[in-house]
Design a protein around this motif. Structure first.
Motif, mmCIF file in Angstrom:
data_model
loop_
_atom_site.group_PDB
_atom_site.id
_atom_site.type_symbol
_atom_site.label_atom_id
_atom_site.label_comp_id
_atom_site.label_asym_id
_atom_site.label_seq_id
_atom_site.Cartn_x
_atom_site.Cartn_y
_atom_site.Cartn_z
ATOM 1 N N HIS A 276 0.837 -1.205 0.000
ATOM 2 C CA HIS A 276 0.000 0.000 0.000
ATOM 3 C C HIS A 276 0.872 1.255 0.000
ATOM 4 N N ALA A 277 1.859 1.285 0.879
ATOM 5 C CA ALA A 277 2.733 2.458 0.969
ATOM 6 C C ALA A 277 3.465 2.704 -0.355
ATOM 7 N N ALA A 278 3.931 1.618 -0.982
ATOM 8 C CA ALA A 278 4.658 1.768 -2.247
ATOM 9 C C ALA A 278 3.738 2.272 -3.360
ATOM 10 N N LEU A 279 2.521 1.780 -3.399
ATOM 11 C CA LEU A 279 1.577 2.238 -4.427
ATOM 12 C C LEU A 279 1.284 3.726 -4.275
ATOM 13 N N VAL A 280 1.009 4.153 -3.053
ATOM 14 C CA VAL A 280 0.731 5.574 -2.811
ATOM 15 C C VAL A 280 1.931 6.430 -3.202
ATOM 16 N N GLN A 281 3.120 5.943 -2.884
ATOM 17 C CA GLN A 281 4.348 6.666 -3.227
ATOM 18 C C GLN A 281 4.491 6.840 -4.735
ATOM 19 N N HIS A 282 3.966 5.893 -5.499
ATOM 20 C CA HIS A 282 4.088 5.944 -6.949
ATOM 21 C C HIS A 282 2.834 6.493 -7.639
ATOM 22 N N GLY A 283 2.006 7.194 -6.899
ATOM 23 C CA GLY A 283 0.911 7.927 -7.522
ATOM 24 C C GLY A 283 -0.437 7.235 -7.546
ATOM 25 N N TRP A 284 -0.559 6.084 -6.884
ATOM 26 C CA TRP A 284 -1.848 5.409 -6.821
ATOM 27 C C TRP A 284 -2.630 5.942 -5.621
ATOM 28 N N ALA A 285 -3.938 6.033 -5.762
ATOM 29 C CA ALA A 285 -4.800 6.495 -4.670
ATOM 30 C C ALA A 285 -5.887 5.456 -4.414
ATOM 31 N N VAL A 286 -6.257 5.300 -3.140
ATOM 32 C CA VAL A 286 -7.310 4.349 -2.792
ATOM 33 C C VAL A 286 -8.644 4.841 -3.338
ATOM 34 N N TYR A 287 -9.310 3.984 -4.099
ATOM 35 C CA TYR A 287 -10.632 4.279 -4.659
ATOM 36 C C TYR A 287 -11.728 3.712 -3.755
ATOM 37 N N SER A 288 -11.554 2.496 -3.283
ATOM 38 C CA SER A 288 -12.453 1.913 -2.280
ATOM 39 C C SER A 288 -11.636 0.967 -1.410
ATOM 40 N N SER A 289 -11.956 0.925 -0.118
ATOM 41 C CA SER A 289 -11.131 0.188 0.838
ATOM 42 C C SER A 289 -11.601 -1.255 0.970
#
Length: 287
Positions: free
Chosen positions: A68-81
């Motif tokens: 999760h941390a790596a995805l956010v760092q690379h520009g991904w955002a949570v759409y639904s949890s």
């Protein structure tokens, strides 16, 4: 300098690059990922090619926070949890402005074996699929067949005939191996739903949930099914506490903005009204 005309990238191509991007990120931080469904499905298991509209992955449950941390760092955002995404809490959806949507699974709906144990079972004997020049791990063909039937249980109108044809058309040795895998994953109830044989499992705690999911029913029936399917009393209490909550992420997507307190209250009233309507006589709700 004149601006250059650009050609939109086709969905199929974008999905392959999105899959490769996810895999590269996972490799850099040492996370195991199984890519499932869509173009990774073995050709012997499907009657026609399906590319889907997003990328589906199963991530080593122990590594979910790191991924999760790596995805956010690379520009991904949570759409639904995980909590808001489905009755099974199985996946968290991310969106990237260039790569589109990815579902990061911590479990596969229908598998009752604990998440980490289930991942290890599916990881054993995994194969590979190449996306945009990057090798991605995928489940074995036998595991893919089992997951296909489990997936069909949630979409019988579209996949039910294909799942039944897959199961009836396999050879005896494949049937033995795959049946053994179903038992290892403790996935018999959902598997029965996928093959139209759910009534055999009427006495199992997951029965009502899969009856509602696969055959339809009211919202109260779905929530009662979720509560009954919970593996422990504590899980059942937590599930019951979530029932009246409004899914703020979904509401935000519907409104096109962050909901305020009035929006949430009105959505709550609609949720209660929908539940009450589902128990009126003659509404077709299943028990």
């Amino acid at each position: 300098m004149d601006s250059l005309e650009t050609t939109p990238i086709s969905l199929d191509v974008r999905i392959e690059f999105s899959r490769a991007a996810f895999e590269v990120i996972a490799r850099r931080i040492g996370v195991r990922v199984l890519h499932v469904k869509g173009t990774t499905l073995d050709g012997s298991l499907r009657s026609r090619r399906r590319s889907g509209t997003d990328v589906d992955t199963m991530v080593d449950p122990l590594a979910l926070p790191a991924m999760h941390a790596a995805l956010v760092q690379h520009g991904w955002a949570v759409y639904s949890s995980f909590v808001e995404g489905s009755p099974f809490g199985h996946a968290q959806t991310y969106h990237h402005p260039e790569w589109g949507y990815i579902d990061m699974h911590r479990r596969f709906p229908g598998i009752v074996l604990p998440d980490q144990d289930a991942f290890e079972v599916l990881w054993a004997g995994h194969d590979t699929h190449v996306s945009a020049g990057i090798e991605c791990a995928i489940p074995s063909v036998d595991a893919q067949a089992v997951l296909f039937v489990l997936n069909a249980a949630r979409d019988l109108d579209v996949l039910g005939d294909e799942a039944r044809a897959l199961w009836s058309g396999q050879d005896e040795q494949a049937r033995i191996r795959r049946s053994r895998l179903v038992r290892m994953l403790h996935a018999e109830v959902a598997f029965g739903a996928g093959l139209g044989d759910l009534e055999r499992y009427r006495g199992r705690r997951e029965y009502l949930l899969w009856k509602t999911v696969s055959q339809g029913g009211g919202r109260l029936a779905e929530w009662w099914g979720r509560i009954r399917a919970a593996p422990t009393f504590g899980d059942a209490l937590r599930t019951a506490a979530q029932a009246p909550r409004v899914n703020r992420s979904v509401l935000a997507h519907e409104l096109g903005r962050e909901p305020d307190s009035r929006d949430v209250f009105l959505a709550f009233l609609r949720r209660v009204g929908s539940a009450l309507r589902s128990i009126r006589p003659g509404n077709g709700a299943r028990t």
